[in-house]
Design an enzyme around this catalytic site. Structure first.
Site, PDB file in Angstrom:
ATOM      1  CG  ASP A 265      -2.180   0.875   0.932  1.00  0.00           C
ATOM      2  OD1 ASP A 265      -2.117   1.702   0.002  1.00  0.00           O
ATOM      3  OD2 ASP A 265      -3.180   0.753   1.651  1.00  0.00           O
TER       4      ASP A 265
HETATM    5  C1  BGC Z   1      -4.917   3.403  -0.401  1.00  0.00           C
HETATM    6  C2  BGC Z   1      -5.021   2.407  -1.538  1.00  0.00           C
HETATM    7  C3  BGC Z   1      -4.801   3.120  -2.853  1.00  0.00           C
HETATM    8  C4  BGC Z   1      -3.470   3.836  -2.824  1.00  0.00           C
HETATM    9  C5  BGC Z   1      -3.157   4.575  -4.108  1.00  0.00           C
HETATM   10  C6  BGC Z   1      -3.633   4.213  -0.460  1.00  0.00           C
HETATM   11  O1  BGC Z   1      -3.635   5.219   0.485  1.00  0.00           O
HETATM   12  O2  BGC Z   1      -4.983   2.729   0.838  1.00  0.00           O
HETATM   13  O3  BGC Z   1      -6.275   1.801  -1.523  1.00  0.00           O
HETATM   14  O4  BGC Z   1      -4.854   2.190  -3.901  1.00  0.00           O
HETATM   15  O5  BGC Z   1      -3.481   4.773  -1.751  1.00  0.00           O
HETATM   16  O6  BGC Z   1      -3.968   5.674  -4.261  1.00  0.00           O
END
Ligand code: BGC
Length: 697
Positions: A265
């Protein structure tokens, strides 16, 4: 070899607990799930040839994102012009493509309420098509965490609370999306709190981990088969998910045979780059932070170059299997195309759940409709976190109601204060619809703030608004919006009908109107239990940095506690009635590696066409371990015309009856007489059958 595996499994099963008749039944996957089909061999050779030509720097480059695309909406990673390797071009997300015009589909929870994996597959495909038009090739979706508590700010993004249901819906999405791009199963795992998401350590016993927080991800891997997985921010049992060898290597890659790549993540997901590399993380996003020194770590021997080769092999294999090197962008005309808007409308309508109806719905050709509440004039598509979509073609509920009511006078009274004229209009209207609920200001992803809901109550002025309208009219329909249940106890007995519309996407206004006017019969079913009070749920602790997750949440928690929910899991009304009859099973007994076919006849006994979702739950009388009173194991949906009978078909595998034997570290299928219970919600299961599982004893 197979006999040996079986013998070991039997031995371990027999050692679990004190009942030696119980047996292990981990299904052993002999063929790892492949998304490469018959190209696997050719791709394997190309991957090895490329690896042989790559410098360490080029390999490490494959494993990280770029600083100049750090903010997205397309996040790039890897790629080499010298070697002709395509970049990953990743974008969110779960309800449509982020960044510029795109169709805003209803949120995941709304689509979870359709209980229709085939429809979800079409949604996944449409979002992937729009991603291709924006030059992307990895779709950061589906979000598929278990909704442990409806106060979670990102409740809206996932499909519900039940691992079987989430797994089925996610596989639908993945299969559709992967016709065009690589899908991404996120966030692996136990990610269900926003306020502490970067730091919380979720403590989970092996049984709860295997039975509740992993099965849907396993389903995505083995049945998708999904090309990429995103590790969650939180830790599980002391290890950050991005640094957990148990989760990433032992379970995901070895037990389940996952062949794609694992991406972290985003910011703050990796604290210790060496740990993460050795644990099995393959790509750090959105830029090298913990892996800034990865080359040096390889040179110093802290990370073996074979570990880097393993990650690069997975990355290249995924790129080549999905044909990223030959992928052309789709024309921009697919963005918010008529076809996609129609699909968004269809999904929104199918996800709306009719929870109460004392005869107020559908409207009977009203001459005057009063629409109350500010939300009636809002395109309420969800939060402003990473899943936000910038739709330009939108329909508010008010616009939808006006368009579908030619000839009727539609008056909007935003409230909360009413003039005497407003009061008179409400009192005299043929139909009154009150829009209440949440918006992205009340719940969402914690990018800048907390994100979680402070409570399950609606804002107090909204409860007051509904009560004020209910005092004036006895034809009150409440349309509720939000990512998960809100408490309705303050006024539910005073209104005639309640519809849960969730965040219904850019076309939701029309979908809501079509149901109010009876142009479609509601068929959504709750993918979460609807509580009467927050005390009827497990604690939601979004302050502690260590929390314990057990086996029970949602309907299983309520059933075990003898609580009666406001609305049961799986529940939803329609404008017709169905009768379920003639439950048939293909056998009375099955082997522990066998499967059972179950059929049920569904007759539409009402006057209009509709859809019923037939749900199969299992009870375990005499089990040696504590089980849920009823456990969802299969579902099927049929569309039935008035007077017609159709057959719902369900499949139950013996392996689905297993529990995780904590002592033996294996799935255990007990030789029991399992009770199959079939019906239309977790609390309405009129049909029953028994199936016993045969063992080798
Ligand atoms: C989120 C993800 C997301 C990523 C990219 C993160 O903060 O938890 O779900 O895909 O950001 O935007």
């Amino acid at each position: 070899m197979r006999t040996l595996v079986l013998a070991v499994v039997l031995l371990l099963g027999a050692c679990d607990g004190d009942d030696s008749r119980r047996r292990a039944a981990e299904p052993v996957s002999e063929d790892p799930p492949s998304f490469c089909g018959d190209r696997a061999e050719e791709v394997g050779e190309r991957v090895e040839a490329l690896l042989g030509q790559m410098t360490l720097e080029e390999k490490v480059r494959e494993m990280t994102g770029y600083r100049d695309t750090f903010l997205g909406p397309l996040f790039d990673a890897g790629g080499s012009e010298r070697l002709g390797i395509a970049r990953f071009r990743m974008a969110d997300g779960p309800r449509g493509v982020r960044g510029g015009d795109a169709t805003a589909f209803p949120v995941g929870m709304a689509r979870g309420a359709t209980w229709d994996p085939e429809l979800e597959s079409r949604v996944g495909e449409a979002i992937a098509t729009e991603l291709r038009a924006k030059g992307g090739n990895v779709l950061l979706a589906p979000a598929m965490n278990v909704l442990r508590h409806p106060r979670w700010g990102r409740a809206q993004e996932t499909y519900g609370e039940d691992p079987h249901h989430i797994g089925r819906m996610a596989v639908g999405f993945i299969r559709g999306a992967q016709r065009h791009v690589v899908a991404n199963a996120k966030h692996y795992t136990a990610n269900s709190i926003e306020a502490t998401r970067y730091d919380v350590d979720v403590r989970i016993g092996d049984r709860a981990l295997r039975e509740v927080y992993l099965p849907h991800f396993r389903h995505a891997v083995t049945q998708g088969p999904v090309g990429s997985v995103m590790s969650a921010y939180n830790a599980v049992n002391g290890d950050k998910c991005s640094e957990s060898r148990t989760l990433l290597t032992d379970i995901l890659k070895e037990d389940w045979g996952f062949r794609g790549f694992v991406v972290s993540d985003w910011i703050y997901a990796v604290h210790d780059g060496v740990e993460a590399a050795n644990a099995g993380l393959d790509v750090e996003m959105p830029a090298p932070v913990a892996w800034e020194e990865l080359m040096a770590d390889v040179e110093s021997g802290a990370v073996d170059e074979a570990v880097v080769d393993g990650a690069v092999r997975r990355i290249l294999r995924t790129k080549l299997c999905f044909g990223l090197d030959e992928m052309e962008p789709f024309p921009e005309s697919v963005l918010e195309s008529e076809e996609h808007l129609a699909l968004a409308r269809e999904a929104a309508g199918r996800g709306i759940v009719l929870l109460k109806n004392d005869g107020a719905l559908p409207f009977d050709a009203p001459q005057s409709v009063v629409v109350v509440g500010e939300l009636a004039a809002v395109v309420n598509t969800g939060d402003s976190g990473s899943s936000a979509v910038e739709a330009t073609k939108t329909v508010t509920p008010l616009e939808g109601l006006e368009a579908r009511a030619p000839g009727a006078a539609v008056l909007h009274v935003p409230g909360p204060d009413f003039t005497p004229d407003d009061e008179a209009a409400i009192a005299e209207a043929d139909a009154v619809v009150v829009f209440v609920g949440l918006t992205g200001d009340d719940e969402g992803e914690a990018i800048f703030g907390d994100g979680d809901r402070a409570s399950l109550d609606l804002p107090r002025e909204q409860d007051a608004l509904v009560s004020a309208v209910a005092d004036l009219s006895d034809r009150v329909v409440v349309v509720l919006e939000g990512g998960s249940p809100s408490l309705v106890e303050a006024w539910i007995d005073d209104v005639e009908a309640l519809l849960m519309a969730w965040y219904p996407g850019s076309q939701g206004g029309d979908a809501i109107a079509s149901i109010l006017y009876g142009h479609a019969s509601p068929s959504g079913r709750l993918p979460v239990v609807w509580p009467r009070s927050e005390g009827d749920l497990p604690e939601f602790d979004n302050e502690s940095l260590q929390v314990d997750y057990g086996l029970w949440h949602g309907y299983r928690y309520q059933d075990r506690g003898g609580l009666s929910p406001r609305y049961p899991f799986g529940f939803g009304l329609g404008y017709t009635s169905f009768e379920l009859s003639d439950l048939r099973t293909s056998a009375g007994a099955i082997d522990r590696d066998g499967a059972l076919a179950v059929e049920v006849d569904v007759t539409n006994t009402g006057a209009v066409a509709g859809r019923e979702t037939v749900q199969l739950y299992v009870s375990y009388p005499g089990s040696a371990v504590e089980r849920a009173p009823v456990d969802l194991k299969a579902f099927d949906q049929v569309a039935v015309e008035p007077g017609e009978t159709k057959t719902a078909r369900l499949v139950l595998e013996a392996a689905d009856l297993a529990y995780w034997g904590a002592q033996s570290d294996r799935w255990v299928v007990e030789p029991l007489d399992y009770r199959l219970r079939v019906g239309t919600s977790a609390a309405d299961l009129p049909l029953e059958a028994t199936v016993s599982v045969r063992t080798w004893d």
